[in-house]
Write an enzyme that holds these catalytic residues in place. Structure first.
Site, PDB file in Angstrom:
ATOM      1  N   THR A  18       9.463   4.323  11.547  1.00  0.00           N
ATOM      2  CA  THR A  18       8.039   4.681  11.533  1.00  0.00           C
ATOM      3  C   THR A  18       7.199   3.565  12.127  1.00  0.00           C
ATOM      4  O   THR A  18       6.204   3.812  12.795  1.00  0.00           O
ATOM      5  CB  THR A  18       7.554   4.922  10.069  1.00  0.00           C
TER       6      THR A  18
ATOM      7  N   SER B 110       5.608  -5.447   7.069  1.00  0.00           N
ATOM      8  CA  SER B 110       4.463  -4.932   6.323  1.00  0.00           C
ATOM      9  C   SER B 110       4.537  -5.240   4.826  1.00  0.00           C
ATOM     10  O   SER B 110       4.618  -6.385   4.432  1.00  0.00           O
ATOM     11  CB  SER B 110       4.335  -3.436   6.577  1.00  0.00           C
ATOM     12  N   HIS B 111       4.588  -4.186   4.007  1.00  0.00           N
ATOM     13  CA  HIS B 111       4.548  -4.358   2.552  1.00  0.00           C
ATOM     14  C   HIS B 111       5.935  -4.609   1.957  1.00  0.00           C
ATOM     15  O   HIS B 111       6.052  -4.795   0.752  1.00  0.00           O
ATOM     16  CB  HIS B 111       3.963  -3.094   1.929  1.00  0.00           C
TER      17      HIS B 111
ATOM     18  N   ASP C 230       0.962  -7.412   5.970  1.00  0.00           N
ATOM     19  CA  ASP C 230       0.470  -7.693   7.323  1.00  0.00           C
ATOM     20  C   ASP C 230      -0.995  -7.328   7.507  1.00  0.00           C
ATOM     21  O   ASP C 230      -1.513  -7.362   8.633  1.00  0.00           O
ATOM     22  CB  ASP C 230       1.343  -6.981   8.365  1.00  0.00           C
TER      23      ASP C 230
ATOM     24  N   GLU D 111      -4.260   7.427   6.355  1.00  0.00           N
ATOM     25  CA  GLU D 111      -3.031   7.937   5.764  1.00  0.00           C
ATOM     26  C   GLU D 111      -3.090   7.742   4.254  1.00  0.00           C
ATOM     27  O   GLU D 111      -3.769   6.828   3.761  1.00  0.00           O
ATOM     28  CB  GLU D 111      -1.825   7.163   6.299  1.00  0.00           C
ATOM     29  N   GLU D 112      -2.292   8.551   3.549  1.00  0.00           N
ATOM     30  CA  GLU D 112      -2.268   8.446   2.088  1.00  0.00           C
ATOM     31  C   GLU D 112      -1.704   7.113   1.613  1.00  0.00           C
ATOM     32  O   GLU D 112      -1.921   6.712   0.489  1.00  0.00           O
ATOM     33  CB  GLU D 112      -1.469   9.598   1.476  1.00  0.00           C
TER      34      GLU D 112
ATOM     35  N   LYS E 236       7.847  -5.252  15.913  1.00  0.00           N
ATOM     36  CA  LYS E 236       7.205  -4.040  16.413  1.00  0.00           C
ATOM     37  C   LYS E 236       6.556  -4.363  17.745  1.00  0.00           C
ATOM     38  O   LYS E 236       5.970  -5.443  17.913  1.00  0.00           O
ATOM     39  CB  LYS E 236       6.141  -3.610  15.392  1.00  0.00           C
TER      40      LYS E 236
ATOM     41  N   ASP F 239      -2.142  -5.501   2.216  1.00  0.00           N
ATOM     42  CA  ASP F 239      -0.682  -5.619   2.159  1.00  0.00           C
ATOM     43  C   ASP F 239      -0.178  -6.817   2.958  1.00  0.00           C
ATOM     44  O   ASP F 239      -0.970  -7.634   3.443  1.00  0.00           O
ATOM     45  CB  ASP F 239      -0.020  -4.326   2.641  1.00  0.00           C
TER      46      ASP F 239
ATOM     47  N   LYS G  56      -4.168   0.490  11.677  1.00  0.00           N
ATOM     48  CA  LYS G  56      -4.974   0.608  10.474  1.00  0.00           C
ATOM     49  C   LYS G  56      -5.458  -0.789  10.118  1.00  0.00           C
ATOM     50  O   LYS G  56      -4.879  -1.784  10.560  1.00  0.00           O
ATOM     51  CB  LYS G  56      -4.202   1.270   9.346  1.00  0.00           C
TER      52      LYS G  56
ATOM     53  N   ASP H   1      -2.778  -4.488   7.161  1.00  0.00           N
ATOM     54  CA  ASP H   1      -3.311  -3.228   7.695  1.00  0.00           C
ATOM     55  C   ASP H   1      -3.613  -2.195   6.606  1.00  0.00           C
ATOM     56  O   ASP H   1      -4.274  -1.201   6.875  1.00  0.00           O
ATOM     57  CB  ASP H   1      -2.405  -2.641   8.794  1.00  0.00           C
ATOM     58  N   ARG H   2      -3.136  -2.430   5.382  1.00  0.00           N
ATOM     59  CA  ARG H   2      -3.430  -1.468   4.310  1.00  0.00           C
ATOM     60  C   ARG H   2      -4.536  -1.986   3.407  1.00  0.00           C
ATOM     61  O   ARG H   2      -4.799  -3.190   3.373  1.00  0.00           O
ATOM     62  CB  ARG H   2      -2.191  -1.243   3.439  1.00  0.00           C
TER      63      ARG H   2
HETATM   64  C1  VG1 Z   1       5.184   4.233   5.479  1.00  0.00           C
HETATM   65  C2  VG1 Z   1       3.960   5.083   5.171  1.00  0.00           C
HETATM   66  C3  VG1 Z   1       3.222   5.441   6.457  1.00  0.00           C
HETATM   67  C4  VG1 Z   1       2.884   4.156   7.214  1.00  0.00           C
HETATM   68  C5  VG1 Z   1       4.131   3.323   7.424  1.00  0.00           C
HETATM   69  C6  VG1 Z   1       3.827   1.984   8.067  1.00  0.00           C
HETATM   70  O1  VG1 Z   1       6.072   4.983   6.295  1.00  0.00           O
HETATM   71  O2  VG1 Z   1       4.317   6.248   4.476  1.00  0.00           O
HETATM   72  O3  VG1 Z   1       2.074   6.178   6.141  1.00  0.00           O
HETATM   73  O4  VG1 Z   1       2.305   4.452   8.466  1.00  0.00           O
HETATM   74  O5  VG1 Z   1       4.771   3.072   6.174  1.00  0.00           O
HETATM   75  O6  VG1 Z   1       2.853   1.289   7.351  1.00  0.00           O
HETATM   76  P1  VG1 Z   1       7.372   5.744   5.709  1.00  0.00           P
HETATM   77  O7  VG1 Z   1       8.087   6.298   6.917  1.00  0.00           O
HETATM   78  O8  VG1 Z   1       8.152   4.720   4.928  1.00  0.00           O
HETATM   79  O9  VG1 Z   1       6.838   6.801   4.802  1.00  0.00           O
HETATM   80  V1  VG1 Z   1       2.930  -0.398   7.231  1.00  0.00           V
HETATM   81  O10 VG1 Z   1       1.584  -0.926   6.445  1.00  0.00           O
HETATM   82  O11 VG1 Z   1       4.440  -0.533   6.640  1.00  0.00           O
HETATM   83  O12 VG1 Z   1       2.976  -0.912   8.887  1.00  0.00           O
HETATM   84 CO    CO Z   2       1.236  -2.910   6.657  1.00  0.00          CO
END
Ligand code: VG1
Ligand code: CO
Length: 544
Positions: free
Chosen positions: A18, A113-114, A280, A364-365, A126, A278, A377, A282-283
């Protein structure tokens, strides 16, 4: 400077998910693993030579070493210039901002990220393109294809660069510019929001905030913005020193993991406003006093009130949300008379819509909100947007959200995650669901009747590419939904995500507890997918 050609062999698991390639740190430290992937990026790019790239990461373990390796591979691949954040740091939104501002060909972001960090934690790479956004699917696929054929990479021999010193350096024939990772981003925020009004609100109204950086990248940004620019007390910032292992925590801003913040905001005499970001940056999570704002409600409230903020005074052209995100923003779009697009999960799908001028805000949720100012984001942007709105409206967070519900109705929402399932178990569960779809349409379960049961597929309205198998949707006649999909960001086993949504127009129902409202739907979701029988788990690992 000596350029070496090193022989290598492919790793079969370098397909980005993703949000880039994510693996355990130790996995990335295998012989040539990182080098293979970086060389594959350069091999997949159309004539990257002599162009400018941006490079930085969220400061997690292995960030600095990876930066030095990437710089040497870039120099050997005749990249013209690389802009690096001091100490190898950049938040994800800041790197998107810098790519756009400096008209770079793209950027390499080092982050998972998180996901937890440290020697036993996760690492990630990425690639973002010249619009500042995550590479589209055709490019991530091209990178993957290169990684499957790779037999050599190029690397310069040389000393490591002093990443802590701002300035311009030469590596082979490549220029390396080490810049302040905050300045460009701060300037962009000042162009969008009324910092003086926010500052006045803190002073005049004795309005208090707190922010939890979760020992990740937003600490220095929060200090520069909230403390130095907006005059917030240093004690209002928690966990603001970035640590390579994020202090052993899980830097995901939700009610479970942002513990320090949640205790403060649900404790005695809490501040008026609380937020977290989070790993990085973005959240974001937004809290009022004893009050949690769901990410989709946050997007809906921002959209409904955007005209009150300088950067969005001219109104919005459209909104987008990912498919599993609640439909709260759709209602606002309808009232504003603008389109609301429904995209697959992941920020890369918003890029074309933003570039084509079809949307202004998106979200996004999973605690991600953003807009057309960059192509990622943006956690701190969302916090500043809320602060600006609160300064204009002079209301509490809870009052703003409740007034919003009164006007548009309330979308109760929750996500159930089943972590670390055997891959085959998760895949079989999804396949079995898929097989049931045609028989589910029209079926009645108590008061719930299904009118759509499908495997979500998206056609990009700009380039018309089709992305299929993006999650199973069960839509009920009363507006409720159950969605099932597998995560694309995990590094261990598979994660099944089950998303639950239920709608209440009647204001008398708005103060109910989310989990109670959603409990029947949750049981239904378990029964239809047979989660307990198939996974052996009676409960999800985490509910957000
Ligand atoms: C998760 C979230 C998705 C988000 C992605 C990257 O993906 O559900 O909404 O865009 O993380 O966010 P997944 O495929 O695990 O559901 V971040 O802040 O990790 O760059
Ligand atoms: Co992130």
């Amino acid at each position: 400077m000596l350029i070496k050609k090193i022989s290598t062999t492919p790793y079969l698991d370098q397909r980005p998910g993703t949000s880039g390639l994510r693996k355990k740190v130790k996995h990335f430290q295998q012989l040539n693993y990182l080098a293979n992937f970086i060389q594959s990026i350069f091999d997949a790019l159309d004539s990257p030579a002599v162009k400018t790239l941006v490079l930085g990461g969220d400061g997690r373990y292995y960030n600095q070493e990876a930066i030095q390796i990437i710089l040497k591979i870039a120099a050997a691949n005749q990249i013209g210039k690389i802009i690096v954040g001091r100490d190898g740091l950049f938040s994800t939104p800041a790197i998107s901002c810098v790519i756009r501002k400096h008209q770079a060909l793209g950027g390499i972001i080092l982050s998972a990220s998180h996901n937890p960090a440290g020697i036993d934690g996760d690492f990630g790479v990425k690639y973002n393109t010249s619009n500042g956004g995550p590479a589209p699917e055709f490019l991530t696929e091209a990178i993957y294809q290169k990684s499957q054929q790779i037999n050599r990479y190029f690397i310069c021999q040389g000393e490591d660069l002093p990443l802590d010193q701002l300035g311009t350096y030469i590596l082979g024939e490549m220029t390396v510019e080490i810049i302040d990772p905050i300045a460009d981003y701060l300037a962009l925020m000042e162009a969008l929001f009324d910092f003086d009004q926010i500052k006045d609100h803190f002073k005049q109204q004795k309005f208090q905030m707190c922010f939890d950086a979760m020992h990740a990248i937003t600490g220095p940004y929060a200090q520069a913005i909230f403390q130095h620019r907006l005059g917030v007390q240093p004690s209002a910032l928690f966990n603001h020193i970035p640590l390579p292992d994020f202090g052993g925590g899980h830097p995901d801003p939700n009610l479970v993991y942002a513990k320090t913040l949640v205790e403060k905001m649900y404790g005695e005499a809490p501040p008026d406003f609380g937020a977290a970001s989070d790993g990085d940056g973005d959240r974001n999570m937004i809290l009022g006093q004893h009050f949690f704002v769901t990410p989709a409600d946050s997007l809906a409230v921002l959209a409904a009130n955007a005209h009150l903020v300088p950067g969005y005074q001219g109104g919005l052209v459209g909104i987008a949300r990912s498919m599993p995100t609640s439909q709260a923003p759709d209602q606002v779009a309808e009232k504003l008379g603008i389109p609301c697009y429904e995209t697959p999960t992941g920020w890369k799908f918003f890029g074309n819509l933003l570039d084509a001028g079809k949307i202004t805000l998106c979200g996004e949720e999973s605690f991600g909100t953003g807009a057309n100012h960059i192509r990622e984001k943006d956690g701190l942007w969302a916090v500043l947007f809320w602060l600006n709105l609160l300064a204009v409206k002079k209301q509490s967070v809870a009052a703003m959200v409740k007034n919003h519900w009164a006007e548009y109705g309330r979308h109760f929402y929750s996500r159930y995650d089943y972590d670390d399932l055997p891959l085959e178990t998760a895949q079989t569960l999804m396949e079995d669901l898929n097989k049931q779809l045609s028989t589910l349409v029209g079926k009645q379960f108590g008061s719930y009747k299904i009118y759509i049961a499908d495997d979500f597929s998206y056609q990009d309205p700009v380039d018309h590419t089709i992305t299929a198998h993006q999650g199973i949707r069960l839509c009920f006649e009363d507006g409720s939904r159950i969605i099932y999909r597998l995560s694309g960001t995990g590094t261990q086993g598979a994660t099944l995500r089950v998303y639950l949504e239920s709608f209440a127009q009647d204001i008398n129902q708005h103060n109910q507890n989310s989990q109670q409202v959603l409990s029947t739907l949750a049981t239904l979701a378990q029964n239809i997918a047979q989660t307990q029988e198939k996974t052996g788990r009676s409960q999800p690992s985490i509910i957000t």
